[in-house]
Design a protein around this motif. Sequence first.
Motif, PDB file in Angstrom:
ATOM      1  N   SER A 186       0.807  -1.219   0.000  1.00 12.20           N
ATOM      2  CA  SER A 186       0.000   0.000   0.000  1.00 12.20           C
ATOM      3  C   SER A 186       0.843   1.273   0.000  1.00 12.20           C
ATOM      4  O   SER A 186       0.309   2.364  -0.172  1.00 12.20           O
ATOM      5  CB  SER A 186      -0.945   0.010   1.205  1.00 12.20           C
ATOM      6  OG  SER A 186      -0.217   0.021   2.421  1.00 12.20           O
ATOM      7  N   GLY A 187       2.158   1.147   0.174  1.00 17.31           N
ATOM      8  CA  GLY A 187       3.003   2.332   0.197  1.00 17.31           C
ATOM      9  C   GLY A 187       2.911   3.136  -1.086  1.00 17.31           C
ATOM     10  O   GLY A 187       2.717   4.355  -1.066  1.00 17.31           O
ATOM     11  N   SER A 188       3.030   2.451  -2.213  1.00 11.38           N
ATOM     12  CA  SER A 188       2.952   3.137  -3.500  1.00 11.38           C
ATOM     13  C   SER A 188       1.572   3.758  -3.717  1.00 11.38           C
ATOM     14  O   SER A 188       1.456   4.870  -4.253  1.00 11.38           O
ATOM     15  CB  SER A 188       3.262   2.158  -4.627  1.00 11.38           C
ATOM     16  OG  SER A 188       3.217   2.794  -5.888  1.00 11.38           O
ATOM     17  N   ALA A 189       0.524   3.055  -3.300  1.00 10.23           N
ATOM     18  CA  ALA A 189      -0.841   3.558  -3.472  1.00 10.23           C
ATOM     19  C   ALA A 189      -1.094   4.809  -2.639  1.00 10.23           C
ATOM     20  O   ALA A 189      -1.889   5.667  -3.019  1.00 10.23           O
ATOM     21  CB  ALA A 189      -1.846   2.472  -3.097  1.00 10.23           C
ATOM     22  N   VAL A 190      -0.416   4.923  -1.519  1.00 10.72           N
ATOM     23  CA  VAL A 190      -0.581   6.092  -0.650  1.00 10.72           C
ATOM     24  C   VAL A 190       0.214   7.283  -1.170  1.00 10.72           C
ATOM     25  O   VAL A 190      -0.286   8.416  -1.217  1.00 10.72           O
ATOM     26  CB  VAL A 190      -0.152   5.760   0.794  1.00 10.72           C
ATOM     27  CG1 VAL A 190      -0.081   7.023   1.643  1.00 10.72           C
ATOM     28  CG2 VAL A 190      -1.115   4.759   1.419  1.00 10.72           C
ATOM     29  N   VAL A 191       1.448   7.045  -1.573  1.00 10.70           N
ATOM     30  CA  VAL A 191       2.376   8.132  -1.877  1.00 10.70           C
ATOM     31  C   VAL A 191       2.280   8.624  -3.316  1.00 10.70           C
ATOM     32  O   VAL A 191       2.288   9.837  -3.567  1.00 10.70           O
ATOM     33  CB  VAL A 191       3.827   7.686  -1.579  1.00 10.70           C
ATOM     34  CG1 VAL A 191       4.801   8.798  -1.935  1.00 10.70           C
ATOM     35  CG2 VAL A 191       3.964   7.309  -0.120  1.00 10.70           C
ATOM     36  N   THR A 192       2.194   7.709  -4.282  1.00 11.94           N
ATOM     37  CA  THR A 192       2.249   8.099  -5.693  1.00 11.94           C
ATOM     38  C   THR A 192       1.145   9.078  -6.097  1.00 11.94           C
ATOM     39  O   THR A 192       1.433  10.076  -6.780  1.00 11.94           O
ATOM     40  CB  THR A 192       2.215   6.856  -6.592  1.00 11.94           C
ATOM     41  OG1 THR A 192       3.328   6.010  -6.261  1.00 11.94           O
ATOM     42  CG2 THR A 192       2.314   7.251  -8.057  1.00 11.94           C
ATOM     43  N   PRO A 193      -0.129   8.855  -5.730  1.00 15.73           N
ATOM     44  CA  PRO A 193      -1.155   9.841  -6.098  1.00 15.73           C
ATOM     45  C   PRO A 193      -0.877  11.232  -5.527  1.00 15.73           C
ATOM     46  O   PRO A 193      -1.099  12.245  -6.206  1.00 15.73           O
ATOM     47  CB  PRO A 193      -2.436   9.244  -5.503  1.00 15.73           C
ATOM     48  CG  PRO A 193      -2.170   7.789  -5.399  1.00 15.73           C
ATOM     49  CD  PRO A 193      -0.724   7.682  -5.052  1.00 15.73           C
ATOM     50  N   VAL A 194      -0.388  11.296  -4.301  1.00 20.11           N
ATOM     51  CA  VAL A 194      -0.067  12.592  -3.692  1.00 20.11           C
ATOM     52  C   VAL A 194       1.016  13.298  -4.507  1.00 20.11           C
ATOM     53  O   VAL A 194       0.916  14.489  -4.820  1.00 20.11           O
ATOM     54  CB  VAL A 194       0.395  12.404  -2.232  1.00 20.11           C
ATOM     55  CG1 VAL A 194       0.866  13.735  -1.650  1.00 20.11           C
ATOM     56  CG2 VAL A 194      -0.729  11.829  -1.394  1.00 20.11           C
ATOM     57  N   ALA A 195       2.069  12.542  -4.873  1.00 21.91           N
ATOM     58  CA  ALA A 195       3.169  13.128  -5.638  1.00 21.91           C
ATOM     59  C   ALA A 195       2.694  13.612  -7.007  1.00 21.91           C
ATOM     60  O   ALA A 195       3.085  14.702  -7.468  1.00 21.91           O
ATOM     61  CB  ALA A 195       4.285  12.096  -5.793  1.00 21.91           C
ATOM     62  N   LEU A 196       1.850  12.836  -7.671  1.00 21.41           N
ATOM     63  CA  LEU A 196       1.367  13.224  -8.999  1.00 21.41           C
ATOM     64  C   LEU A 196       0.491  14.466  -8.931  1.00 21.41           C
ATOM     65  O   LEU A 196       0.624  15.377  -9.763  1.00 21.41           O
ATOM     66  CB  LEU A 196       0.592  12.063  -9.630  1.00 21.41           C
ATOM     67  CG  LEU A 196       1.433  10.885 -10.131  1.00 21.41           C
ATOM     68  CD1 LEU A 196       0.536   9.769 -10.627  1.00 21.41           C
ATOM     69  CD2 LEU A 196       2.383  11.338 -11.239  1.00 21.41           C
ATOM     70  N   VAL A 197      -0.393  14.520  -7.959  1.00 21.63           N
ATOM     71  CA  VAL A 197      -1.257  15.694  -7.818  1.00 21.63           C
ATOM     72  C   VAL A 197      -0.426  16.951  -7.569  1.00 21.63           C
ATOM     73  O   VAL A 197      -0.659  18.014  -8.169  1.00 21.63           O
ATOM     74  CB  VAL A 197      -2.274  15.484  -6.672  1.00 21.63           C
ATOM     75  CG1 VAL A 197      -2.988  16.793  -6.348  1.00 21.63           C
ATOM     76  CG2 VAL A 197      -3.292  14.422  -7.047  1.00 21.63           C
ATOM     77  N   LEU A 198       0.560  16.838  -6.695  1.00 20.27           N
ATOM     78  CA  LEU A 198       1.421  17.986  -6.407  1.00 20.27           C
ATOM     79  C   LEU A 198       2.158  18.452  -7.656  1.00 20.27           C
ATOM     80  O   LEU A 198       2.332  19.655  -7.876  1.00 20.27           O
ATOM     81  CB  LEU A 198       2.409  17.637  -5.300  1.00 20.27           C
ATOM     82  CG  LEU A 198       1.824  17.489  -3.892  1.00 20.27           C
ATOM     83  CD1 LEU A 198       2.910  17.082  -2.898  1.00 20.27           C
ATOM     84  CD2 LEU A 198       1.168  18.786  -3.432  1.00 20.27           C
ATOM     85  N   GLN A 199       2.594  17.514  -8.486  1.00 21.43           N
ATOM     86  CA  GLN A 199       3.281  17.897  -9.716  1.00 21.43           C
ATOM     87  C   GLN A 199       2.361  18.660 -10.657  1.00 21.43           C
ATOM     88  O   GLN A 199       2.767  19.655 -11.265  1.00 21.43           O
ATOM     89  CB  GLN A 199       3.823  16.646 -10.406  1.00 21.43           C
ATOM     90  CG  GLN A 199       4.978  15.992  -9.669  1.00 21.43           C
ATOM     91  CD  GLN A 199       5.356  14.651 -10.270  1.00 21.43           C
ATOM     92  OE1 GLN A 199       5.442  14.506 -11.483  1.00 21.43           O
ATOM     93  NE2 GLN A 199       5.582  13.659  -9.421  1.00 21.43           N
ATOM     94  N   PHE A 200       1.117  18.227 -10.776  1.00 20.22           N
ATOM     95  CA  PHE A 200       0.191  18.883 -11.699  1.00 20.22           C
ATOM     96  C   PHE A 200      -0.231  20.268 -11.223  1.00 20.22           C
ATOM     97  O   PHE A 200      -0.484  21.153 -12.043  1.00 20.22           O
ATOM     98  CB  PHE A 200      -1.049  18.001 -11.908  1.00 20.22           C
ATOM     99  CG  PHE A 200      -0.871  16.959 -12.974  1.00 20.22           C
ATOM    100  CD1 PHE A 200      -0.949  17.301 -14.319  1.00 20.22           C
ATOM    101  CD2 PHE A 200      -0.618  15.639 -12.643  1.00 20.22           C
ATOM    102  CE1 PHE A 200      -0.779  16.337 -15.313  1.00 20.22           C
ATOM    103  CE2 PHE A 200      -0.441  14.669 -13.624  1.00 20.22           C
ATOM    104  CZ  PHE A 200      -0.523  15.023 -14.960  1.00 20.22           C
ATOM    105  N   ILE A 201      -0.308  20.487  -9.920  1.00 21.61           N
ATOM    106  CA  ILE A 201      -0.796  21.782  -9.426  1.00 21.61           C
ATOM    107  C   ILE A 201       0.327  22.733  -9.029  1.00 21.61           C
ATOM    108  O   ILE A 201       0.050  23.890  -8.674  1.00 21.61           O
ATOM    109  CB  ILE A 201      -1.737  21.590  -8.216  1.00 21.61           C
ATOM    110  CG1 ILE A 201      -0.964  21.100  -6.982  1.00 21.61           C
ATOM    111  CG2 ILE A 201      -2.873  20.653  -8.565  1.00 21.61           C
ATOM    112  CD1 ILE A 201      -1.816  21.017  -5.724  1.00 21.61           C
ATOM    113  N   SER A 202       1.581  22.282  -9.120  1.00 22.50           N
ATOM    114  CA  SER A 202       2.695  23.108  -8.628  1.00 22.50           C
ATOM    115  C   SER A 202       3.510  23.770  -9.728  1.00 22.50           C
ATOM    116  O   SER A 202       4.575  24.332  -9.464  1.00 22.50           O
ATOM    117  CB  SER A 202       3.623  22.250  -7.756  1.00 22.50           C
ATOM    118  OG  SER A 202       2.943  21.760  -6.620  1.00 22.50           O
TER     119      SER A 202
END
Length: 281
Positions: A186-202
């Motif tokens: 579940s580590g990847s499922a928790v972290v990867t979406p957060v990282a992707l969202v931050l990249q798109f909005i930053s």
Amino acid sequence: MTTTTKPAAPVAAAPARRLGAGALALRQGRLEITQFLRSRESVVFTMGFPIIMIVIFASIFHGTIGNGVKFTQYFITGMIATGLMTVSFQNLGIWIPIERDRGVLKRYRGTPMPKWVWFAGKVIMVVAIGIAETALLLVVAVLLFDLKLPDTMAKWLTFGWVAALGVTACTLCGIAISSLARTARSGSAVVTPVALVLQFISGVFFVFTSLPSWMQQVAALFPLKWMCQGLRSVFLPESFGAQEPGGSFELGRVALVLAAWCVVGLVLCLTTFRWTTKRDG
């Protein structure tokens, strides 16, 4: 992202008694780097993803975005920040749950080795891989896309402190968010979406000021936006600062926000980090 690479074994108790604190930390850092390099998935994702994205976006988007700045040059600064976030926040957020689930952290806690040595090893790994990745990105950007490197010592110093504060904040947040994962998978499922969202909005994939205002306000709460903005002050002309939301690169605010996140990340690490899974108690 999952991997079957066997985590490095804890530093033995006997060396822990013989080696000094600095030498012990360096040895742990070497073990962490070796573990990272043995995982092909981690190396390809961490080192290759930013380069692949640069090649794709540079091949699709052309033209300038104002003040003679090419979109490629703007995008590369964001990918450098993303690369630093990937090796720290995303990498640690995925790997630590794997080590916790396999009982590696529990074994570390049961040795005489000071607990801070384990954290120091992670930091050394992040710094070493982060430097290597950034250097690789700069070489690719200069050779293939004519990125202009900073021409003054002041800009290189700015590059240094923005990267240092950003990596510190992302490292601490990566350690903290690792506690949200219940299992190794579940580590990847928790972290990867957060990282992707931050990249798109930053402001990584798109010009930050072209994003909706509410999205800009949300992004301003997190470190990646400020890392990107700080790096733009290094690689883009000073005149481009007028196109930033605040009318300048606001380096003072960049430093303040990133430093604040270092404090927040440290507090979260101290209050949430777990050496064992919840089922172990």
